[in-house]
Design a protein around this motif. Structure first.
Motif, short mmCIF file in Angstrom:
data_model
loop_
_atom_site.label_atom_id
_atom_site.label_comp_id
_atom_site.label_asym_id
_atom_site.label_seq_id
_atom_site.Cartn_x
_atom_site.Cartn_y
_atom_site.Cartn_z
N GLY A 121 0.80 -1.21 0.00
CA GLY A 121 0.00 0.00 0.00
C GLY A 121 0.83 1.26 0.00
O GLY A 121 2.03 1.24 0.30
N HIS A 122 0.17 2.35 -0.35
CA HIS A 122 0.78 3.68 -0.38
C HIS A 122 0.08 4.57 0.64
O HIS A 122 -1.14 4.51 0.81
CB HIS A 122 0.62 4.28 -1.79
CG HIS A 122 0.92 5.75 -1.86
ND1 HIS A 122 0.01 6.67 -2.36
CD2 HIS A 122 2.01 6.46 -1.50
CE1 HIS A 122 0.55 7.88 -2.30
NE2 HIS A 122 1.76 7.78 -1.79
N SER A 123 0.87 5.36 1.36
CA SER A 123 0.32 6.35 2.29
C SER A 123 -0.54 5.66 3.36
O SER A 123 -0.10 4.68 3.96
CB SER A 123 -0.46 7.41 1.51
OG SER A 123 -0.91 8.44 2.34
N HIS A 205 5.57 12.70 -1.70
CA HIS A 205 4.57 11.77 -1.19
C HIS A 205 3.74 11.16 -2.32
O HIS A 205 3.34 10.00 -2.24
CB HIS A 205 3.65 12.48 -0.21
CG HIS A 205 2.69 11.58 0.49
ND1 HIS A 205 3.08 10.71 1.49
CD2 HIS A 205 1.35 11.39 0.34
CE1 HIS A 205 2.04 10.03 1.93
NE2 HIS A 205 0.97 10.42 1.24
N LEU A 206 3.47 11.92 -3.37
CA LEU A 206 2.66 11.45 -4.49
C LEU A 206 3.49 10.93 -5.66
O LEU A 206 2.94 10.68 -6.74
CB LEU A 206 1.72 12.56 -4.97
CG LEU A 206 0.62 13.00 -4.00
CD1 LEU A 206 -0.18 14.15 -4.60
CD2 LEU A 206 -0.29 11.84 -3.64
N GLY A 207 4.79 10.77 -5.46
CA GLY A 207 5.65 10.36 -6.56
C GLY A 207 5.27 9.05 -7.20
O GLY A 207 5.44 8.86 -8.41
N VAL A 208 4.73 8.11 -6.42
CA VAL A 208 4.39 6.79 -6.94
C VAL A 208 3.07 6.79 -7.71
O VAL A 208 2.78 5.86 -8.45
CB VAL A 208 4.33 5.76 -5.79
CG1 VAL A 208 3.11 5.99 -4.92
CG2 VAL A 208 4.36 4.33 -6.32
N THR A 209 2.26 7.84 -7.56
CA THR A 209 0.96 7.89 -8.24
C THR A 209 1.15 8.26 -9.71
O THR A 209 2.22 8.69 -10.13
CB THR A 209 0.02 8.89 -7.57
OG1 THR A 209 0.59 10.22 -7.66
CG2 THR A 209 -0.22 8.54 -6.12
N GLU A 210 0.06 8.10 -10.48
CA GLU A 210 0.12 8.34 -11.93
C GLU A 210 -0.99 9.30 -12.34
O GLU A 210 -2.06 9.34 -11.74
CB GLU A 210 -0.06 7.01 -12.67
CG GLU A 210 0.95 5.94 -12.27
CD GLU A 210 0.42 4.54 -12.51
OE1 GLU A 210 -0.56 4.40 -13.28
OE2 GLU A 210 0.96 3.59 -11.93
N GLY A 211 -0.71 10.07 -13.38
CA GLY A 211 -1.72 10.96 -13.94
C GLY A 211 -2.00 12.17 -13.07
O GLY A 211 -1.34 12.42 -12.06
N LYS A 212 -3.02 12.93 -13.45
CA LYS A 212 -3.41 14.12 -12.72
C LYS A 212 -4.66 13.83 -11.89
O LYS A 212 -5.51 13.05 -12.29
CB LYS A 212 -3.70 15.28 -13.69
CG LYS A 212 -2.47 15.76 -14.46
CD LYS A 212 -2.82 16.93 -15.35
CE LYS A 212 -1.58 17.42 -16.11
NZ LYS A 212 -1.91 18.57 -17.01
N LEU A 230 11.20 2.75 -9.93
CA LEU A 230 11.96 2.18 -8.83
C LEU A 230 11.06 1.34 -7.92
O LEU A 230 11.43 0.23 -7.52
CB LEU A 230 12.63 3.30 -8.02
CG LEU A 230 13.51 2.88 -6.85
CD1 LEU A 230 14.63 1.96 -7.32
CD2 LEU A 230 14.09 4.11 -6.15
N VAL A 231 9.89 1.86 -7.60
CA VAL A 231 8.95 1.12 -6.76
C VAL A 231 8.49 -0.16 -7.46
O VAL A 231 8.40 -1.23 -6.85
CB VAL A 231 7.75 2.00 -6.36
CG1 VAL A 231 6.70 1.18 -5.62
CG2 VAL A 231 8.21 3.16 -5.50
N GLN A 232 8.23 -0.06 -8.75
CA GLN A 232 7.83 -1.24 -9.51
C GLN A 232 8.90 -2.34 -9.41
O GLN A 232 8.59 -3.50 -9.17
CB GLN A 232 7.61 -0.86 -10.97
CG GLN A 232 6.35 -0.05 -11.22
CD GLN A 232 6.29 0.53 -12.62
OE1 GLN A 232 7.11 0.17 -13.49
NE2 GLN A 232 5.35 1.42 -12.86
#
Length: 273
Positions: A121-123, A205-212, A230-232
């Protein structure tokens, strides 16, 4: 001949050998998405928890990437509002694992091995993954991994004491939403099993997310492709190692490199766990 960590990182940064199918968890009773290899029986699987206000679609590439390497990756689309229940989201993560292990997936009848399960999970989704792993009714898990973990109610740092499976926690240097000292580091210090804490510089904090997404007006940071890749790679290496038993990618998990430095805290943890 064993591959070097940089070679393994480069290999796992690219999609794996499997064609990927995308499915809808709502067809079996829970809003969310699931990504699977095109075929396979007794596959490993993870349930992934989204961050605060982040829909699962913001992690599409990560989930797709894991599936391309043979790991079923499912993400519930619940608790998306501004006042989510972390405890109930943890329940949803466990229900997600129940679903993917209890039904055949896709047109080819893909199946998941209930002995090869993980959580990620993230956050706050990372914090909820910790709560789920510590639950008394949790299935037999093999590993937990988080990125930019944020504390939860009840505290993930306290739940971590009950977890004996391996944990990988990727913290973000300078994270203004979930500073590593009070969040990922607190969880790692209390982890009841083997644990590794890494720090990723030059991200948010939002670096792993995609899109807007409109939540970027409230939360610090924005998507960062280098962080996503990197996370992948690290999540793929981690879950392939712990869910399938392969040692092929262990050198990457043991290596310290600038993009994801191993926290000195790990030396202390090695003497206590």
């Amino acid at each position: 001949m064993a591959s070097k960590p940089k070679e393994l990182l480069a290999e796992l940064s690219h999609p794996g050998p499997h064609e990927v199918l995308r499915g809808n968890l709502s067809l079996v009773g829970l809003p969310g998405v699931v990504f699977t290899p095109q075929s396979g029986l007794s596959l490993p699987a993870i349930a992934f928890g989204h961050g605060w206000l982040q829909p699962p679609g913001r992690y599409r590439q990560l989930l797709h990437h894991l599936a391309s390497w043979g790991i079923v990756a499912a993400a519930p689309a619940t608790q998306l509002g501004p006042l989510p229940s972390h405890r109930l989201f943890a329940v949803d993560l466990l229900n997600t694992l129940d679903i993917v292990t209890g039904v055949r997936l896709g047109p080819n009848g893909i199946s998941v091995d209930p002995e090869r399960l993980g959580l990620a999970g993230h956050s706050t989704g990372g914090g909820s993954a910790v709560l789920a792993a510590a639950a008394e009714d949790a299935p037999k898990l093999k590993a937990v991994a988080t990125i930019a973990l944020a504390q939860t109610l009840p505290p993930a740092s306290e739940a971590a004491r009950k977890i004996t499976v391996p944990g990988l926690h990727l913290a973000i240097e300078g994270d203004l939403v979930a500073p590593s000292v009070g969040h990922a580091e607190a969880v790692a210090k209390n982890w009841g099993g083997p644990v590794q804490l890494r720090t990723l510089p030059k991200s948010t904090h939002l670096g792993v997310t995609e899109g807007k997404h409109w939540s970027q007006m409230l939360l610090h940071g924005k998507p960062r492709r280098s962080t996503q890749r990197l996370v992948q790679a690290l999540f793929t290496a981690y879950f392939l190692t712990h869910l399938t038993g392969t040692d092929k990618y262990r050198a990457l998990l043991d290596a310290d490199f600038k993009k994801a430095t191993i926290d000195p805290l790990n030396a202390e943890l090695a003497t206590t766990h």
